[in-house]
Design an enzyme around this catalytic site. Structure first.
Site, PDB file in Angstrom:
ATOM      1  N   GLU A  47       2.463  37.980 -22.964  1.00  0.00           N
ATOM      2  CA  GLU A  47       1.112  38.098 -23.490  1.00  0.00           C
ATOM      3  C   GLU A  47       0.415  39.536 -23.543  1.00  0.00           C
ATOM      4  OE1 GLU A  47      -0.793  36.045 -20.199  1.00  0.00           O
ATOM      5  OE2 GLU A  47      -0.208  37.514 -18.690  1.00  0.00           O
ATOM      6  N   ASP A  49      -8.021  43.225 -17.610  1.00  0.00           N
ATOM      7  CA  ASP A  49      -7.867  43.086 -19.013  1.00  0.00           C
ATOM      8  C   ASP A  49      -8.300  44.290 -19.729  1.00  0.00           C
ATOM      9  OD1 ASP A  49      -6.521  40.688 -18.283  1.00  0.00           O
ATOM     10  OD2 ASP A  49      -8.223  39.516 -18.724  1.00  0.00           O
TER      11      ASP A  49
END
Length: 487
Positions: free
Chosen positions: A170, A14
Site C-alpha cells: 500500500e 500517513d
C-alpha cells in the site's frame, strides 16, 4: 537504526510531503475528524507549523453519523505541479477517491473533483515528462488520469505486488530520479511488521525490479523505541540531500506495548548507493522546547488545530455566542454518541497536563480524552456535581463524583507516562482526573490506566484527542490549556 523523535508529534499519520523552492509542505490523514487533512509548512523538515486544513468546508467533506471511527479520510498525497498544489485522497465513507487543488497551500482549496475511475485507497499522483499524469493506488495498481476532469484512460494495471509473502502492499509513491522511476511502497501492515520497500523501472508504468536490500526501512523485530515505521514519502532538499518522512509509533509500558498518541510523523535521511535509496537512522532532532498550547477563544474562528468527530456546526460549536468563550450546545448525550458535540486537541506528548474552565450552569459539559466512541475517559460537571466517567468497550461507569458549589469549574487531567516498568503488564501511562481548587491546588478524583485508550486495545488508526464537550444543554468554556511535561 536507533529511535528518534517525531517531527510532528501526536496523531499525524500517513505523511505526504512536497517542496516548492525553500518551502516544504506536508499533509496527513484525518480519518473521522473535521476539518480534514491538516496541512503543515516548514523550512527545515524538522520544525513544522500548521497553516490550515485542506478539507475545511462542509461542501468539501461531509461525514454522516454512520461513518465509523477510523473511517473517513485516508492517506493523502500532496504534490506541486505546473504552478498548482494537488492533493488526492480517499473518503472511505462517501465518494471514494477525490482531488482538490489550490494555488496557495494555506487555502482556499477547491471543491472536490470525484474520481470514480480510480479504485482503492492511498492514491498517488506523478507526472511524466510529456505531461501524462499517473495515479497509483494500494494494491499496487496504476491508471492514467486527467487531473483536470477526473477521467481515466483504460482499466487499472497491476504494477508490483511488493515482497513475496508480505501483506498489505500500500501507500505507493512514484518518483523520477535520474534515469529511473522509483516506486516506494509500504508493506507488512501498519502494525509492528510495517516497513518500506522500493522498486525501480525505466518508465513510470514499469516493469519494476525490486531493491535487493528490501525493506529499505523497518523496525520490525527490534527493540527500537519507535515501531510500526512505514508509509513514507521522499523529498529532495535545495542542497541536493534526500529525506524520507514516515509514520511511526512510540509504544509504552510492558508487553505487548501500547501506543496512545497514534501514528506520528518522523524524518530520516536518505543516501543513494548503486542507484538505490539507503535510509539512515531516524533524526534525533525533535520539534523543540516543550511549548504549551493555550486558547482563550477570543478569535471568531477556532484555531486550525481544533478537530471534531464527523461535523462541526456553528449552531452547536461557536466562539461568537459569548465573547471570549467556546459555547457548545449538546446533541448526543455523551462521548458514546456519534453526534457528540466535541472540540479536541491532539495529545502530542507522552506526559501532559490539561486544564479547562467550564460554566455548566445551563447544562452539562466537561473535559475528555477520546480514542473512539467505545474508548474514552472524561470528567464532567453540571449544576450539582462533578464526576469522572470511563467507557471501555461495552462497559461504562461513573468512577468517582463529588458535589460542587455554584459557578464555573476548572477541570483537569494529568497524563503521566510510565517511567519504570513494574512488570510485563505495566500500562503505558496513568490519567488522573480532578478539579483545580480556588487556591490553585489540584484535587484528583480518580486515576485510570491508560492502556484502555490505546490502539492495541481499541484497534483502529487514530490517536488520543483531548478536548471539550457538551452532554446536555449548553456548556461555556472560558479557556483551554495544554502543557507538555518532561518524561
Amino acid at each position: 537504526m536507533s529511535g528518534g523523535h517525531p517531527v510532528i508529534p501526536g496523531f499525524h499519520p500517513d505523511p505526504s510531503v512536497c517542496r516548492v523552492g525553500d518551502d516544504y509542505y506536508l499533509a496527513c490523514s484525518s480519518f473521522e475528524y473535521v476539518p480534514g487533512v491538516p496541512l503543515f509548512h516548514s523550512r527545515d523538515l524538522v520544525h513544522w507549523t500548521q497553516i490550515g486544513n485542506v478539507l475545511d468546508r462542509p461542501e468539501q467533506l461531509s461525514l454522516s453519523d454512520d461513518a465509523a471511527s477510523s473511517g473517513g479520510i485516508y492517506a493523502p498525497t500532496l504534490r506541486h505541479h505546473d504552478g498548482r498544489f494537488w492533493l488526492i485522497v480517499t473518503n472511505v465513507n462517501g465518494g471514494g477517491n477525490l482531488l482538490v487543488t489550490a494555488t496557495d497551500p494555506a487555502g482556499p482549496w477547491s471543491d472536490p473533483l470525484p474520481l470514480p475511475g480510480v479504485p482503492g485507497i492511498d492514491p498517488d499522483l506523478a507526472w511524466d515528462d510529456d505531461g501524462t499524469c499517473w495515479c497509483t493506488v494500494a494494491g499496487i495498481s496504476q491508471v492514467r488520469i486527467d487531473p483536470y476532469t477526473g477521467e481515466t484512460s483504460g482499466p487499472p494495471r497491476r504494477l508490483w505486488s511488493g515482497t513475496p509473502g508480505a501483506k498489505a502492499p500500500e501507500a505507493p509513491h512514484l518518483y523520477r530520479v535520474g534515469d529511473y522511476w522509483y516506486l516506494l511502497i509500504a508493506e507488512g501492515g501498519t502494525e509492528r511488521g510495517h516497513g518500506v520497500s522500493v522498486a525501480r523501472g525505466r518508465t513510470p508504468n514499469g516493469p519494476f525490479e525490486p531493491c535487493p536490500a528490501n525493506p529499505v526501512l523497518s523496525h520490525r523485530s527490534t527493540d527500537d523505541p519507535v515501531q510500526n515505521t512505514g508509509h513514507a514519502d521522499l523529498v529532495q532538499a535545495p542542497d541536493g540531500s534526500w529525506w524520507l518522512v514516515l509514520l511511526g509509533v512510540r509504544p509504552g509500558g510492558g508487553t505487548p506495548g501500547w501506543h496512545v498518541l497514534g501514528r506520528e510523523t518522523f524524518l530520516a535521511p536518505v543516501t543513494w548507493e548503486d542507484g538505490w535509496p539507503v535510509v539512515g537512522a531516524l533524526t534525533a532532532a525533535g520539534p523543540g522546547p516543550l511549548v504549551p498550547f493555550h486558547d482563550d477563544f477570543d478569535d471568531a474562528a477556532l484555531a486550525h488545530c481544533w478537530i471534531s468527530p464527523r461535523r462541526r456546526s456553528p449552531l452547536h460549536c461557536t466562539t461568537k455566542e459569548r465573547p471570549g468563550s467556546l459555547t457548545l450546545h449538546a446533541l448526543g448525550d455523551s462521548l458514546d454518541a456519534p453526534d457528540v458535540v466535541f472540540a479536541g486537541y491532539r495529545q502530542q506528548h507522552p506526559s501532559c497536563r490539561v486544564r479547562a474552565r467550564v460554566d455548566p450552569a445551563h447544562g452539562c459539559g466537561g473535559l475528555a480524552v477520546r480514542l473512539d466512541e467505545q474508548h474514552h475517559y472524561e470528567i464532567e460537571g453540571d449544576a450539582d456535581e462533578v464526576r469522572v466517567l470511563a467507557r471501555i468497550g461495552p462497559l461504562r461507569t461513573v468512577v468517582a463524583s463529588r458535589p460542587v458549589a455554584d459557578g464555573p469549574l476548572v477541570l483537569g487531567v494529568d497524563v503521566i507516562a510510565t517511567k519504570e516498568l513494574r512488570g510485563a503488564r505495566s500500562g503505558p501511562d496513568t490519567l488522573a482526573f480532578g478539579v483545580e481548587e480556588s487556591d490553585g491546588t489540584f484535587t484528583a478524583l480518580a486515576s485510570l490506566d491508560g492502556r484502555y485508550l490505546s490502539t492495541e486495545v481499541a484497534g483502529g488508526f487514530t490517536g488520543r484527542v483531548i478536548g471539550l464537550y457538551a452532554a446536555d444543554g449548553t456548556a461555556h468554556f472560558d479557556w483551554f490549556h495544554y502543557e507538555p511535561l518532561a518524561h
